[in-house]
Design an enzyme around this catalytic site. Structure first.
Site, mmCIF file in Angstrom:
data_model
loop_
_atom_site.group_PDB
_atom_site.id
_atom_site.type_symbol
_atom_site.label_atom_id
_atom_site.label_comp_id
_atom_site.label_asym_id
_atom_site.label_seq_id
_atom_site.Cartn_x
_atom_site.Cartn_y
_atom_site.Cartn_z
ATOM 1 N N GLU A 228 0.805 -1.222 0.000
ATOM 2 C CA GLU A 228 0.000 0.000 0.000
ATOM 3 C C GLU A 228 0.842 1.278 0.000
ATOM 4 O O GLU A 228 0.805 2.074 0.939
ATOM 5 C CB GLU A 228 -0.969 -0.014 1.183
ATOM 6 C CG GLU A 228 -1.923 -1.192 1.151
ATOM 7 C CD GLU A 228 -2.854 -1.257 2.353
ATOM 8 O OE1 GLU A 228 -2.829 -0.326 3.180
ATOM 9 O OE2 GLU A 228 -3.604 -2.238 2.463
ATOM 10 N N GLU A 335 -5.693 -10.637 -1.889
ATOM 11 C CA GLU A 335 -6.590 -10.509 -0.732
ATOM 12 C C GLU A 335 -8.057 -10.505 -1.179
ATOM 13 O O GLU A 335 -8.866 -9.694 -0.710
ATOM 14 C CB GLU A 335 -6.270 -9.230 0.059
ATOM 15 C CG GLU A 335 -4.827 -9.144 0.525
ATOM 16 C CD GLU A 335 -4.526 -7.913 1.371
ATOM 17 O OE1 GLU A 335 -5.480 -7.301 1.895
ATOM 18 O OE2 GLU A 335 -3.344 -7.573 1.517
#
Length: 404
Positions: A228, A335
């Site tokens: 991220e 994910e």
């Protein structure tokens, strides 16, 4: 339907051999829709403590947002941008699991003495800090949900608690499934003490974290090296590990170089959320990826969390995956989950999107982010009940994998 899907590990049916880059093993061998990326229940941000309950910018509990705001509404053509905030990655309770299924077709053998799967994998995560009984009957890759994050392992400097990771890693080795590490460098759930160190000590601490992990878990096959990147999250110690530098992203370049130094044979992944859902996030990620690769970062693969993909038209998602693949690296769905309460709708999305991922020539592995109803960090993403009954999406998935 084969009542013992795990027998495919013994029958030796053929893998879909798309995982060339996935063959390397270490050693011997946000998320979505404005909800953003990971915050993780039970761990902390880079600026906080590591006690249970805190998340990015202070929100708490399973599934609440943190590290930013929730984002805009989405459209099927993927032209809007989601929020830059993070969301918790809470887990759920352990329990007995059925042994009536397996995760992918395989030419390897299970049990002691067998070898790890060497093709496209389908994996999942731990459940509230532990491996659920029977995990390997469904999945052939495991990612620790929160247990491998630096803030969880080294809450105080020099005192590393490997106990949870040890058990997860041992389970993977004992069951001949792939172990993937999540995560080395991130702007959340990092030790609070590292942000207070002088720059040279921050670099030493990050290198020690990586070195210690790689020495302890030499058969780790995949590593989310940087998770991220900005604007989603920024480590408090960014400047200590290179800052912007000549590339604009030297801290990311250095992180990958150090990961290669200490875990030379692992597949090193640059991971992010919203990069296959929303145009603005996708464009930003592509800019960062191109810059760090051009600067010499040994990025082996691209990770797409895909938490919000279920809200987006499957052809739009595929188009973004195609663009990630244009970087010349394999793509991993890292994910995936489907936050849908309606059983039939969840199953429909699973059929459409999972089939697309599975058949995409650049997607070499798919990890679902939890599976037990009531224990996943986002509402309605569970696909199996604690008593082992399957929601239709899980039943379809097991049948699909059994047919491969």
């Amino acid at each position: 339907m084969n009542k013992n899907r795990s027998s495919r590990w013994l029958r030796g049916t053929t893998w879909i051999a798309l995982g060339v880059a996935a063959l390397a093993a270490c050693g011997d061998g946000g998320d979505g829709g404005g909800a953003g990326g990971e915050g993780g229940a039970g761990s902390t941000t880079s600026a906080g403590t590591t006690s249970n309950g805190t998340t990015s910018n202070g929100t708490t509990g399973n599934g609440t947002t943190g590290n930013g705001t929730t984002g805009s509404s989405t459209t099927s053509n993927g032209t809007t941008s989601a929020g830059t905030g993070g969301s918790n990655e809470g887990g759920g309770g352990a329990g007995a699991s059925s042994s009536t299924s397996s995760s992918t077709s395989s030419s390897t053998s299970a049990g002691a003495g067998g070898s790890e799967p060497t093709g496209k994998f389908v994996g999942n995560i731990t459940t509230r800090g532990a491996v659920r009984d029977g995990f390997a009957n469904y999945w052939n890759q495991i990612t620790p949900e929160n247990e491998g994050k630096w803030g969880e392992v080294e809450k105080s400097r020099g005192n590393k608690d490997w106990s949870k990771l040890d058990r997860i890693y041992k389970y993977a080795q004992d069951n001949n499934i792939i172990f993937k590490h999540h995560v080395f460098v991130w702007g959340s759930q990092q030790p609070s003490w590292v942000g207070n160190l002088p720059g040279n000590e921050q670099q030493a601490a990050v290198r020690d974290w990586m070195k210690s992990f790689c020495e302890r878990y030499p058969k780790t096959k995949y590593i989310d090296v940087v998770n991220e990147p900005p604007p989603h999250t920024t480590p408090s110690y960014k400047n200590g590990i290179g800052g912007d530098g000549a590339s604009g992203w030297d801290w990311i370049v250095n992180s990958f170089k150090w990961a290669r130094e200490f875990c030379p044979n692992a597949v090193l992944i640059l991971n992010d959320y919203n990069n296959i859902e929303y145009q603005n996030d996708h464009n930003n990620f592509m800019k960062i990826a191109r810059a760090v690769i051009a600067a010499g970062a040994p990025v082996d693969a691209i990770g797409a969390q895909a938490h919000d993909a279920y809200k987006i038209n499957t052809n739009t998602v595929k188009g973004f995956v195609d663009q990630l693949a244009s970087l010349g690296k394999p793509v991993y769905i890292t994910e995936y989950d489907i936050g849908e309460a309606n059983d039939n709708r969840q199953k429909q999305i699973m059929e459409e999107q999972f089939t697309m991922y599975w058949n995409h020539p650049s997607v070499q592995g798919i990890t679902l982010w939890g599976y037990i109803v009531g224990t996943t960090w986002r509402d309605n993403t569970g696909i199996q009940y604690d008593d082992n009954r399957m929601r239709p999406a899980m039943q379809w998935l097991m049948d699909f994998l059994d047919s491969q």
